[in-house]
Design a protein around this motif. Structure first.
Motif, PDB file in Angstrom:
ATOM      1  N   ARG A  17       0.832  -1.205   0.000  1.00 16.43           N
ATOM      2  CA  ARG A  17       0.000   0.000   0.000  1.00 16.43           C
ATOM      3  C   ARG A  17       0.871   1.263   0.000  1.00 16.43           C
ATOM      4  O   ARG A  17       0.578   2.224  -0.708  1.00 16.43           O
ATOM      5  CB  ARG A  17      -0.864  -0.030   1.272  1.00 16.43           C
ATOM      6  CG  ARG A  17      -1.920   1.016   1.380  1.00 16.43           C
ATOM      7  CD  ARG A  17      -2.446   1.059   2.809  1.00 16.43           C
ATOM      8  NE  ARG A  17      -3.478   0.080   3.109  1.00 16.43           N
ATOM      9  CZ  ARG A  17      -4.793   0.315   2.978  1.00 16.43           C
ATOM     10  NH1 ARG A  17      -5.210   1.462   2.526  1.00 16.43           N
ATOM     11  NH2 ARG A  17      -5.663  -0.605   3.292  1.00 16.43           N
TER      12      ARG A  17
ATOM     13  N   HIS B  92      -2.964   4.038  -3.403  1.00 14.24           N
ATOM     14  CA  HIS B  92      -3.764   4.005  -4.641  1.00 14.24           C
ATOM     15  C   HIS B  92      -3.747   2.592  -5.224  1.00 14.24           C
ATOM     16  O   HIS B  92      -2.727   1.906  -5.172  1.00 14.24           O
ATOM     17  CB  HIS B  92      -3.174   4.949  -5.689  1.00 14.24           C
ATOM     18  CG  HIS B  92      -3.280   6.403  -5.327  1.00 14.24           C
ATOM     19  ND1 HIS B  92      -4.117   7.267  -5.985  1.00 14.24           N
ATOM     20  CD2 HIS B  92      -2.649   7.127  -4.379  1.00 14.24           C
ATOM     21  CE1 HIS B  92      -4.000   8.472  -5.455  1.00 14.24           C
ATOM     22  NE2 HIS B  92      -3.108   8.422  -4.473  1.00 14.24           N
ATOM     23  N   CYS B  93      -4.868   2.199  -5.829  1.00 12.04           N
ATOM     24  CA  CYS B  93      -4.880   0.931  -6.560  1.00 12.04           C
ATOM     25  C   CYS B  93      -3.800   0.996  -7.646  1.00 12.04           C
ATOM     26  O   CYS B  93      -3.687   1.988  -8.361  1.00 12.04           O
ATOM     27  CB  CYS B  93      -6.249   0.691  -7.180  1.00 12.04           C
ATOM     28  SG  CYS B  93      -6.270  -0.732  -8.293  1.00 12.04           S
TER      29      CYS B  93
ATOM     30  N   VAL C  20      -8.254   3.245  -1.268  1.00 11.24           N
ATOM     31  CA  VAL C  20      -8.838   1.926  -1.485  1.00 11.24           C
ATOM     32  C   VAL C  20      -9.498   1.510  -0.174  1.00 11.24           C
ATOM     33  O   VAL C  20      -8.821   1.141   0.779  1.00 11.24           O
ATOM     34  CB  VAL C  20      -7.776   0.909  -1.937  1.00 11.24           C
ATOM     35  CG1 VAL C  20      -8.402  -0.461  -2.122  1.00 11.24           C
ATOM     36  CG2 VAL C  20      -7.124   1.370  -3.236  1.00 11.24           C
TER      37      VAL C  20
ATOM     38  N   CYS D  56     -10.910  -3.919  -9.480  1.00 12.79           N
ATOM     39  CA  CYS D  56      -9.955  -4.347 -10.509  1.00 12.79           C
ATOM     40  C   CYS D  56      -9.730  -5.855 -10.441  1.00 12.79           C
ATOM     41  O   CYS D  56      -9.673  -6.534 -11.454  1.00 12.79           O
ATOM     42  CB  CYS D  56      -8.613  -3.631 -10.337  1.00 12.79           C
ATOM     43  SG  CYS D  56      -8.626  -1.943 -10.955  1.00 12.79           S
ATOM     44  N   GLN D  57      -9.612  -6.360  -9.220  1.00 12.86           N
ATOM     45  CA  GLN D  57      -9.346  -7.781  -9.090  1.00 12.86           C
ATOM     46  C   GLN D  57     -10.522  -8.611  -9.601  1.00 12.86           C
ATOM     47  O   GLN D  57     -10.339  -9.650 -10.226  1.00 12.86           O
ATOM     48  CB  GLN D  57      -9.042  -8.131  -7.635  1.00 12.86           C
ATOM     49  CG  GLN D  57      -8.265  -9.416  -7.525  1.00 12.86           C
ATOM     50  CD  GLN D  57      -7.870  -9.709  -6.106  1.00 12.86           C
ATOM     51  OE1 GLN D  57      -8.709  -9.677  -5.208  1.00 12.86           O
ATOM     52  NE2 GLN D  57      -6.611  -9.993  -5.898  1.00 12.86           N
TER      53      GLN D  57
ATOM     54  N   CYS E 185      -4.111  -3.596  -4.770  1.00 16.88           N
ATOM     55  CA  CYS E 185      -5.158  -3.545  -5.798  1.00 16.88           C
ATOM     56  C   CYS E 185      -6.529  -3.405  -5.158  1.00 16.88           C
ATOM     57  O   CYS E 185      -6.767  -3.932  -4.069  1.00 16.88           O
ATOM     58  CB  CYS E 185      -5.091  -4.850  -6.591  1.00 16.88           C
ATOM     59  SG  CYS E 185      -6.204  -4.954  -7.991  1.00 16.88           S
ATOM     60  N   CYS E 186      -7.426  -2.681  -5.827  1.00 17.48           N
ATOM     61  CA  CYS E 186      -8.793  -2.582  -5.305  1.00 17.48           C
ATOM     62  C   CYS E 186      -9.597  -3.812  -5.725  1.00 17.48           C
ATOM     63  O   CYS E 186      -9.255  -4.484  -6.695  1.00 17.48           O
ATOM     64  CB  CYS E 186      -9.460  -1.296  -5.788  1.00 17.48           C
ATOM     65  SG  CYS E 186     -10.046  -1.334  -7.491  1.00 17.48           S
TER      66      CYS E 186
ATOM     67  N   PRO F   4      -9.143  -3.271  -0.071  1.00 18.28           N
ATOM     68  CA  PRO F   4      -7.795  -3.529  -0.571  1.00 18.28           C
ATOM     69  C   PRO F   4      -7.536  -5.031  -0.687  1.00 18.28           C
ATOM     70  O   PRO F   4      -7.918  -5.803   0.198  1.00 18.28           O
ATOM     71  CB  PRO F   4      -6.891  -2.907   0.487  1.00 18.28           C
ATOM     72  CG  PRO F   4      -7.723  -2.694   1.687  1.00 18.28           C
ATOM     73  CD  PRO F   4      -9.157  -2.700   1.269  1.00 18.28           C
TER      74      PRO F   4
ATOM     75  N   SER G 261     -14.780  -1.102  -2.035  1.00 18.05           N
ATOM     76  CA  SER G 261     -13.696  -1.662  -2.836  1.00 18.05           C
ATOM     77  C   SER G 261     -12.508  -1.953  -1.926  1.00 18.05           C
ATOM     78  O   SER G 261     -11.572  -1.173  -1.846  1.00 18.05           O
ATOM     79  CB  SER G 261     -13.301  -0.677  -3.933  1.00 18.05           C
ATOM     80  OG  SER G 261     -12.378  -1.286  -4.799  1.00 18.05           O
TER      81      SER G 261
ATOM     82  N   GLU H  89      -3.133  -8.352  -5.564  1.00 18.25           N
ATOM     83  CA  GLU H  89      -3.318  -8.909  -6.904  1.00 18.25           C
ATOM     84  C   GLU H  89      -2.058  -9.652  -7.325  1.00 18.25           C
ATOM     85  O   GLU H  89      -0.947  -9.126  -7.215  1.00 18.25           O
ATOM     86  CB  GLU H  89      -3.629  -7.740  -7.857  1.00 18.25           C
ATOM     87  CG  GLU H  89      -3.280  -7.936  -9.309  1.00 18.25           C
ATOM     88  CD  GLU H  89      -4.165  -8.934 -10.049  1.00 18.25           C
ATOM     89  OE1 GLU H  89      -5.065  -9.531  -9.409  1.00 18.25           O
ATOM     90  OE2 GLU H  89      -3.933  -9.133 -11.235  1.00 18.25           O
TER      91      GLU H  89
END
Ligand SMILES: [Zn+2]
Length: 194
Positions: free
Chosen positions: A53, A59-60, A68, A102-103, A98-99, A74, A72, A77
């Motif tokens: 992080r 940020h993602c 995040v 997105c995952q 990653c958020c 954390p 959404s 990924e």
């Protein structure tokens, strides 16, 4: 997708990630599901998250959502999916903050052409541009055909233009601010901060 510099791997991973990857490979072969290892009573993903992080300033790594936070959450990924590359399940360069959105877009898919935000030669402007009027991330038409292919693959893989809370925020930001200042990489990040 803003460039970031990857820090050195946490010490507790060194000397363990390979064995853990082989273990997971073995468990997967027997039909088992993935669970993060524990170290000193703490799940490895929980232990890794703060460092991951910090690298992207919360940020993602892919859509740049900030902060995040729920809904959404954390996540970590695996750029190369742990189902297909089990030995990389604990490999530091394969892990990205990653958020959840997105995952969930990407899941276990893998695309050889997809871009890594921490690659030495990655720059947002080299591959992408942002449409001021819609907030969409577009392929940089002036990039080489190869670069354009990679940009397109990345947008598709992580659904960077999907209906995403961060994206709606980007649109709001654009409406309010885009007229007043030129768009650069920092402004792009501000879409999701604003
Ligand atoms: Zn994201």
């Amino acid at each position: 997708m803003r460039k970031f510099r990857r820090e050195a791997a946490p010490e507790f991973l060194a000397g363990r990630w390979e064995a853990w990857g082989r273990e997971w490979e073995e468990r997967q072969r027997k039909g088992g599901s993935f669970h993060w290892h524990q170290v000193d009573g703490e799940m490895v993903n929980q232990r890794l998250l703060p460092g991951l992080r910090a690298q992207t300033q919360d940020h993602c790594s892919f859509c740049d959502a900030f902060p995040v936070s729920p809904p959404s959450d954390p996540t970590i990924e695996h750029f190369r999916p742990k189902s297909r590359f089990p030995r990389e399940a604990y490999h530091w360069p394969n892990l990205y903050f990653c958020c959840r959105f997105c995952q969930q877009q990407k899941r276990e898919r893998y695309e050889e052409d997809a871009l890594r935000p921490d690659a030495d030669d990655y720059e947002f402007e080299r591959y992408f541009r942002c449409d001021f009027t819609t907030g969409m991330i577009l392929v940089n038409e002036r990039a080489s055909p190869e670069d354009q292919r990679q940009a397109r693959a990345t947008i598709d893989l992580y659904g960077l233009n999907r209906d995403h809370p961060a994206w709606r925020k980007q649109q709001r930001y654009l409406r309010d601010r885009a007229r007043d200042r030129p768009l650069d990489d920092f402004a792009y990040r501000d879409f999701v901060d604003g």
